[in-house]
Scaffold this motif. Structure first.
Motif, short mmCIF file in Angstrom:
data_model
loop_
_atom_site.label_atom_id
_atom_site.label_comp_id
_atom_site.label_asym_id
_atom_site.label_seq_id
_atom_site.Cartn_x
_atom_site.Cartn_y
_atom_site.Cartn_z
N LEU A 194 0.75 -1.27 0.18
CA LEU A 194 -0.23 -0.03 0.40
C LEU A 194 1.21 1.72 -0.22
O LEU A 194 1.42 1.06 0.58
N ASP A 195 0.57 2.37 -0.71
CA ASP A 195 1.03 3.53 -0.67
C ASP A 195 1.11 4.43 -0.07
O ASP A 195 1.99 4.96 -0.18
N TYR A 196 -0.26 4.17 1.18
CA TYR A 196 -0.53 4.35 2.34
C TYR A 196 0.36 4.90 3.54
O TYR A 196 0.96 5.76 3.97
N TYR A 197 1.78 3.40 3.40
CA TYR A 197 2.28 3.78 4.62
C TYR A 197 3.31 4.63 4.08
O TYR A 197 4.06 4.95 2.96
N THR A 198 3.71 5.65 5.18
CA THR A 198 5.52 5.79 5.22
C THR A 198 6.56 6.08 6.00
O THR A 198 7.65 6.97 5.76
N GLY A 199 6.59 5.34 6.84
CA GLY A 199 7.77 4.70 8.33
C GLY A 199 7.13 3.37 8.21
O GLY A 199 7.54 2.59 7.25
N THR A 200 7.11 2.89 10.04
CA THR A 200 7.57 1.86 9.74
C THR A 200 6.45 1.05 9.24
O THR A 200 5.42 1.31 9.57
N VAL A 201 7.31 -0.81 9.35
CA VAL A 201 5.51 -1.42 8.43
C VAL A 201 5.86 -2.91 9.52
O VAL A 201 7.33 -3.06 9.81
N TYR A 202 5.05 -2.93 9.59
CA TYR A 202 5.09 -4.90 10.38
C TYR A 202 4.27 -5.57 9.66
O TYR A 202 3.55 -5.22 8.55
N GLU A 203 4.57 -6.59 10.05
CA GLU A 203 3.74 -8.34 9.55
C GLU A 203 4.33 -9.21 10.88
O GLU A 203 5.39 -9.18 11.34
N GLY B 25 1.23 -0.03 9.92
CA GLY B 25 3.01 0.31 9.92
C GLY B 25 1.69 1.94 9.95
O GLY B 25 0.97 2.44 10.18
N ARG B 26 3.12 2.81 10.16
CA ARG B 26 2.98 3.74 10.23
C ARG B 26 2.44 4.62 8.53
O ARG B 26 3.39 4.70 7.69
N TYR B 27 1.63 6.14 8.84
CA TYR B 27 0.93 7.14 8.10
C TYR B 27 1.38 8.01 8.19
O TYR B 27 1.25 8.71 9.42
N ASP B 28 1.36 9.01 6.52
CA ASP B 28 1.52 10.54 7.26
C ASP B 28 0.41 11.18 7.38
O ASP B 28 0.10 12.75 7.67
N ASP B 29 -1.07 10.81 6.40
CA ASP B 29 -2.06 11.62 6.28
C ASP B 29 -3.14 10.44 6.29
O ASP B 29 -3.14 9.88 5.07
N LEU B 30 -4.07 10.44 7.37
CA LEU B 30 -5.51 9.28 7.59
C LEU B 30 -5.99 9.71 6.56
O LEU B 30 -6.47 8.83 6.06
N ALA B 31 -6.03 11.05 6.69
CA ALA B 31 -7.44 11.52 6.38
C ALA B 31 -7.47 12.51 5.85
O ALA B 31 -8.45 13.60 5.21
N GLY B 32 -6.43 12.72 4.31
CA GLY B 32 -6.75 13.51 3.74
C GLY B 32 -7.88 13.90 2.99
O GLY B 32 -7.83 15.34 1.99
N TYR B 33 -8.58 12.78 2.54
CA TYR B 33 -10.05 12.87 2.04
C TYR B 33 -10.52 14.26 2.04
O TYR B 33 -11.71 14.31 1.76
#
Lengths: 454, 454
Positions: free
Chosen positions: B281-290, B306-314
């Protein structure tokens, strides 16, 4: 270009504090149902149209949410009873009867949206389903569960009104008006709202009864509760005994239910035989229940149900009689909130303690959080780089009862400063002493219920 | 004419024993999330189309369940992240950030039905959402919750693999292939399934990389975990330090996450930096987990985020960065069951004790049930008029651990006979002694987890 976020009207979406209250009510209801040995059940929200609508029609059909995926159309459940019927019929070979299940879940009805009426709402159902037969004690146990359940929520001032459809049907037999029984049931069900005079009128004009029969019905049902025998049954029942087997069975069953309720420990103050309770649905065949908040009868019944002889007749030839009751929790929560029944002393924070690290390095705070959590204390760490004042403001806004302050001094000395956010009182001690003290303080809060009468 | 009852394919409907296991997993997950101070959230299953689909497209749109009521069409949620984004944007003025919420609920995707893939399934999500900024410790806390959560279920043999998208993006900067980064991410995400050689091929043929760059990527990611510094980070990271700010930040963040995990008490055996984890997913910007079950990597990740920078930009111009993770519980339950991970010692009955009255009058049984329940013992009464043997058969079928037999002798003497259904051992004693003994025996069962490794 952003899209304006919105929640559909008729759909309840709570803010965190209210949600915590709501969840605690869900949990207490679940615990109470489990204490009575009901097994949890979960069925799909979406079902095949021909299965779910086997029995529906009229108003129900109009309120159905239809679901489309690719080319296929299904429907969303509008209660938890039809899914139970499907489940019991489909899996009957693998179930043990009497089958005692509870189900808590969302159901969907496209009612006209209005204050306190929801299109998506929680139902909390219990049912005991027998195979071919089901003993009368179950009909006493259902209101006992409800008594305990409301008590565990903190609701005290309510009454469970109980009747038996056989008593009414027997009376109709005696008066020779059985042909009209369905429409009479629907009419007398309104007596609480429209009064005895209006009901009498309707029995004559709409149900086509003779004035004499209509007056006898009103006299019979509205005298209810005025005088009660030692048996707990209204005196006027004895006047009609011996003329109809149905009537006599109904009276016997009411007596057994009262005996059972007393044995289960439900106090006399919290139940009453009320011959006006008819429940409109054709479905019920024996004991019926409605529950009212004594101070607010205008809210209507907050928990209703009854005995039925044939749960799953649309799906199987096997006769599955049962008895059940349902709490419409979303609406109940709404009216309790509107009438000031939500307990202001209830903790509206999801955290028991918030750790406020005052140093750059957060590892001490993380280790302390792990220690608190191992002790069962609900803990969060505020790890944003903010000034002391902003950290305290966050703790305040969170509504958290305690903050654990971890500065350089504390870290060096292996101690923690615990602040009571309500009083402002601070104590500095070793982490293990703080944990022990916190556990004690939090245990005192366990008895605080989400509901408190105003 | 009856209608054949059925449950739609792709919809999980469990029998009582399995449902009890499933519920206990839900409850343990809930407890674990609450221990970390997450606040419960519940949002509607149905949302306005333009809101829910603001971000969707392609595959997601095709799998959407569309809901019709009268003339209006809405959609059913396909995850719990978009509803969180809507909620955070809509109610931002009334929330306290960082906002830590958990949500457990059903979501809907019209995937092709196949074994272990469900169209209605439970997601159990936690997210920590900041307002404008969010500290790095949160990125260590998320896998700590997951470690505790799986432990509380009884799962021991799993590993959380962690990476940071900035490390990969930084590497792409250094190799001057940032234009292809999205497609490279998707490709290297497959390395676990298709192997290093095939991935190398695809990087060249599908992403259009030079052989040299493709080899560097494979060399970088697949050496991961082979050698680890004291910091917990793979050795090859140091080779690229100092050439890209993004890369250096990623390495720093990975180091902070490892430090945090250690401080939170997660053992080294249960997490690993793994540079192959990309998350499509393009969504994640930092730490990711599986998260993987060590003995069954073929199942794939059982908990990712994972970490995302912009949850609700829409929905809002307000920047809401966050970090979150999700357990797909329906599928997890299915695979655990298939692989023999469900604990056979777990009590599959909803009752702790079943009361078997041997007399006509059930009031003694009802009173005993009330006593048991007040002591917190989950109790049912078998009040059907059956022979002794049939009553015992019912107790057996229910899988109830204890039966309380109440015959005439017992009633006369004010005693109860308790039968251990497993051993057949019977004790007759006063009700209060029986209660005390039962509570002790049941407390021993509290540590039995729903999952047990085979």
């Amino acid at each position: 270009m952003t899209i304006t976020p919105r929640t559909l009207s008729g759909f309840q979406e709570l803010l965190p504090g209210d949600q915590i209250m709501f969840e605690s009510m869900l949990e207490r209801i679940r615990r109470s149902f489990e204490l009575y040995g009901f097994t949890p059940l979960d069925t799909p929200v979406i079902e095949a149209s021909e299965v779910l609508l086997a029995k529906a029609g009229g108003e129900t059909e109009k309120q159905i949410y239809r679901v489309r995926i690719n080319e296929t159309e299904h429907v969303m459940r509008f209660d938890l009873t039809v899914p139970l019927a499907k489940y019991a019929a489909l899996h009957s070979g693998q179930l043990t009867f009497p089958f005692r299940r509870y189900q808590i879940g969302k159901v969907y009805r496209g009612e006209r949206a209005q204050r306190g009426r929801f299109r998506e709402f929680y139902q909390c159902d219990i049912d005991i389903v027998g195979d071919g037969e089901l003993g009368i004690l179950n009909e006493a146990e259902i209101p006992s569960v409800i008594y305990d359940t409301f008590n565990s929520l903190g609701l005290r001032d309510f009454i469970i009104r109980i009747n038996n459809r056989k008593v009414l049907n027997g009376l109709f037999e005696i008066l020779d008006i059985t042909a009209e029984s369905a429409s009479i049931m629907r009419t007398i069900d309104k007596i609480d709202k429209i009064g005895a005079d209006k009901t009498l009128q309707l029995l004559i004009t709409e149900c086509g009864l003779q004035a004499d029969a209509a007056e006898k019905i009103i006299g019979f049902i509205s005298a209810a509760g005025s005088e009660t025998e030692h048996s707990g049954l209204p005196r006027q029942l004895s006047a009609y005994l011996g003329h109809s087997e149905t009537f006599d069975t109904g009276v016997f069953e009411l007596g057994e239910v009262v005996k059972g309720l007393r044995a289960f420990g439900v106090p006399e103050s919290h139940f009453r035989i009320d011959l006006t309770i008819a429940r409109g649905l054709d479905y019920y065949t024996g004991t019926v229940y409605e529950t009212f908040i004594t101070a607010h009868p205008e809210i209507g019944s907050i928990c209703s149900g009854g005995r039925y002889d044939d749960l799953a007749g649309y799906y199987t030839d096997r006769k599955l009689p049962g008895v059940g009751i349902s709490i419409g929790l979303s609406r109940l929560f709404y009216v309790l909130s509107e009438h000031g029944y939500l307990n202001r002393d209830y903790q509206l924070s999801s955290c028991d303690v918030l750790i406020l690290p005052m140093t750059e390095d957060f590892t001490g705070a993380a280790a302390l959080a792990a220690l608190f959590r191992r002790a069962g204390i609900r803990t969060a760490v505020f790890s944003e780089k903010k000034k002391f004042k902003q950290k305290m403001t966050y703790a305040d806004k969170m509504g958290v009862p305690y903050a654990a302050i971890l500065g350089e001094d504390e870290l060096r000395e292996g101690r923690v400063t615990l602040r009571d956010m309500l009083t402002g009182e601070q104590t500095t001690a070793s982490a293990s002493l703080i944990v022990a003290g916190l556990k004690e303080k939090l245990a005192d809060k366990h008895d605080i219920t989400p509901i408190k009468e105003p």
